[in-house]
Motif scaffolding. Sequence first.
Motif, mmCIF file in Angstrom:
data_model
loop_
_atom_site.group_PDB
_atom_site.id
_atom_site.type_symbol
_atom_site.label_atom_id
_atom_site.label_comp_id
_atom_site.label_asym_id
_atom_site.label_seq_id
_atom_site.Cartn_x
_atom_site.Cartn_y
_atom_site.Cartn_z
ATOM 1 N N LYS A 1 -3.403 -7.406 -3.558
ATOM 2 C CA LYS A 1 -4.232 -6.757 -2.542
ATOM 3 C C LYS A 1 -3.320 -6.143 -1.488
ATOM 4 O O LYS A 1 -2.523 -6.839 -0.861
ATOM 5 C CB LYS A 1 -5.166 -7.774 -1.872
ATOM 6 C CG LYS A 1 -6.470 -8.008 -2.591
ATOM 7 C CD LYS A 1 -7.384 -8.826 -1.699
ATOM 8 C CE LYS A 1 -8.717 -9.082 -2.343
ATOM 9 N NZ LYS A 1 -9.611 -9.854 -1.445
ATOM 10 N N GLY B 1 -3.099 -2.978 1.796
ATOM 11 C CA GLY B 1 -3.944 -2.115 2.601
ATOM 12 C C GLY B 1 -3.653 -2.183 4.083
ATOM 13 O O GLY B 1 -2.739 -2.871 4.537
ATOM 14 N N ALA C 1 -5.534 -0.690 -1.724
ATOM 15 C CA ALA C 1 -5.518 -0.575 -3.177
ATOM 16 C C ALA C 1 -5.109 -1.906 -3.789
ATOM 17 O O ALA C 1 -4.450 -2.721 -3.141
ATOM 18 C CB ALA C 1 -4.530 0.514 -3.607
ATOM 19 N N TYR D 1 -2.587 -3.375 -6.181
ATOM 20 C CA TYR D 1 -1.308 -2.922 -6.713
ATOM 21 C C TYR D 1 -0.369 -4.115 -6.797
ATOM 22 O O TYR D 1 -0.015 -4.717 -5.787
ATOM 23 C CB TYR D 1 -0.720 -1.840 -5.801
ATOM 24 C CG TYR D 1 0.372 -1.016 -6.430
ATOM 25 C CD1 TYR D 1 0.080 -0.136 -7.475
ATOM 26 C CD2 TYR D 1 1.682 -1.105 -5.979
ATOM 27 C CE1 TYR D 1 1.090 0.640 -8.045
ATOM 28 C CE2 TYR D 1 2.693 -0.336 -6.532
ATOM 29 C CZ TYR D 1 2.388 0.533 -7.572
ATOM 30 O OH TYR D 1 3.381 1.292 -8.138
ATOM 31 N N ALA E 1 2.075 1.695 -3.495
ATOM 32 C CA ALA E 1 1.006 2.184 -4.371
ATOM 33 C C ALA E 1 0.770 3.675 -4.192
ATOM 34 O O ALA E 1 0.338 4.360 -5.132
ATOM 35 C CB ALA E 1 -0.288 1.416 -4.078
ATOM 36 N N SER E 2 1.078 4.187 -2.999
ATOM 37 C CA SER E 2 0.765 5.575 -2.679
ATOM 38 C C SER E 2 1.961 6.518 -2.805
ATOM 39 O O SER E 2 1.785 7.695 -3.153
ATOM 40 C CB SER E 2 0.228 5.658 -1.236
ATOM 41 O OG SER E 2 -0.867 4.792 -1.039
ATOM 42 N N TYR F 1 0.831 -1.205 0.000
ATOM 43 C CA TYR F 1 0.000 0.000 0.000
ATOM 44 C C TYR F 1 0.863 1.250 0.000
ATOM 45 O O TYR F 1 0.558 2.248 -0.676
ATOM 46 C CB TYR F 1 -0.932 -0.014 1.210
ATOM 47 C CG TYR F 1 -1.960 1.091 1.216
ATOM 48 C CD1 TYR F 1 -2.564 1.526 0.034
ATOM 49 C CD2 TYR F 1 -2.335 1.703 2.413
ATOM 50 C CE1 TYR F 1 -3.515 2.530 0.043
ATOM 51 C CE2 TYR F 1 -3.290 2.711 2.435
ATOM 52 C CZ TYR F 1 -3.881 3.126 1.248
ATOM 53 O OH TYR F 1 -4.816 4.121 1.263
ATOM 54 N N LYS G 1 -9.527 -7.486 -9.849
ATOM 55 C CA LYS G 1 -10.030 -6.527 -8.863
ATOM 56 C C LYS G 1 -11.308 -6.969 -8.171
ATOM 57 O O LYS G 1 -12.100 -6.158 -7.712
ATOM 58 C CB LYS G 1 -10.195 -5.159 -9.510
ATOM 59 C CG LYS G 1 -8.859 -4.585 -9.969
ATOM 60 C CD LYS G 1 -8.947 -3.150 -10.408
ATOM 61 C CE LYS G 1 -7.562 -2.601 -10.727
ATOM 62 N NZ LYS G 1 -7.607 -1.191 -11.167
#
Length: 455
Positions: free
Chosen positions: A234, A236, A248, A250, A208-209, A205, A327
Motif C-alpha cells: 500500500k 500513497g 497505488a 505496488y 509506482a509512478s 507511490y 488489493k
Amino acid sequence: MASSSSFCPKHALTLFTSNNNRHNRVISPEFFVRFPASGSLGSSRCVVSIDSSNSNNNNNVKHRLMTSGSSAAAPVMDQSPTQTTSSPAVPTTVEVDLGNRSYPIYIGSGLLDQPELLQRHVHGKQVLVVTNTTIAPLYLDKTIHALKDGNPNVKVESVILPDGEQFKDMDTLMKVFDKAIESRMDRRCTFVALGGGVIGDMCGYAAASYLRGVNFIQIPTTVMAQVDSSVGGKTGINHRLGKNLIGAFYQPQCVLIDIDTLNTLPDRELASGLAEVIKYGLIRDAEFFEWQEKNMEALLARDPSAFTYAIKRSCENKAEVVSLDEKESGLRATLNLGHTFGHAIETGVGYGQWFHGEAVAAGTVMAVDMSYRLGWIDDSIVKRVHKILVKAKLPTTPPETMTVDVFKSVMAVDKKVADGLLRLILLKGPLGNCVFTSDYDKKALDDTLHAFCKS
C-alpha cells in the motif's frame, strides 16, 4: 443459512460462504476464514462481508503463504527483560507470496551491516534513497555504505524530505520526482524508502509512478512501519479531505527490518506502533494477543528478543492476508480495525497532531465499544482491550475537539464506503474474530459516537 465449504489441504484452510436476504436487499456474501490450531499462526477466524460486485475477484484468490525461520511457540519474556547484545548471523525471513512478485521480509539485528542483503535486490546501477530530516543523520550514511560496499559501480543519490504526516502530500512528493529526474534515473533504478510509514508510503507511490514503475526497497525504522505499513504494497499520500485517498498498490523488492533502528525511536513513537501489533491479536490471532498481555513491559523496554518475535508474528499475519487478498477486495480490509475512526481523528485534528497509532488505538476502543453494543462480543474483551492499550501507554478516547459531526463528515469519504454505505471492521465472537460489513444497526454507531465525543 445456506452454506458451502471447500478445503485446501496445503494450508488446512476452510472457507464458508453464505448469502442472506433481509428487507428485500441482498446482503453481500460473507467469507469465514478459519485457520488451523496447529498452524504457525495459531487458531483464529475472520468473518469478512464482501461486496457482491467483487465476489468474482475473491473466488480467484490464491491461498498461499511461505515463511522461513522458526514457528515455535512464543517466547515468554521476563517482566524485567535483560538486554542482549548478540546479533544473529542469519536474519529471520518471512516470505510474502505473490507469485512472480513475491518478496522476502528480513528481520534481525544489525542487518544494515550486511550489504549483501540490500545489494541482491538492486538490479540496476542507480539508487535513490528517500528519507527525512530525522532519519538522515542517523542512518543515511550507513544505508549508502551498505548499497555501495564492494559495489563501486552503483550510483547512489538521496533526497531528504521534511518529517511529519503533514508533509505526506503532493507538493512533498514532487521533491522525489525532481531529484529522480535531475539525477537521470532510468527504468532500472531502485528507490529505497528509509524511514517510517510516511516515507515508505511516499517513496512507494513515487516508485509506482516514476517512469510508470521502478523497483523499490523498504527499510522501515519505526515499529509502525516494521509491523504494518512497509508490508503489503500500500503506497500513497493524503488529501486535505481524507487520509491515504491517493495512492497505488505496488509491491517492494524486499523489506529489510533492522531492529537496531528502534534504539533511536522516541518512546511515544514506539508506543504508537504497538497499536498495530495489538490489532493483529484482536482480529485474527488470539494466542498472539495473549502473548502481548504477558509481554507488553518487555516491548516497552525494547527487549530485542521480544521485538523480534512481535515483528515476525505481525509480519506473518500480514503476509498471509496480503497473499490471500492483495488489493483489499475483502479480507485485507480487516487489517483496518479501528482505522475508520482513527483516520477521522487524524484528519479532524490535523495531520501530525496525533500519531497514526495513537488515533488507531482510540479508534479501536470505539470499534470494540460498538461491537459490544451490537451484542457481538462480551464484556471481558472490552476490558482486556482497554487494559492492554493503557499498558501500552496509548490513548483510549479521541481528543475533545472531535465532535459527532466531525466524525460523520470525515467517515463519509472513507475508502471503505461502498454504494453510500460505510463498512466497518468490528469484533464478533471469541477473541481473534472480526467482521467487515455494512450490515449493522446504525443506532449502535450513533450511540458509540455520542458516548465518546460531544454532539
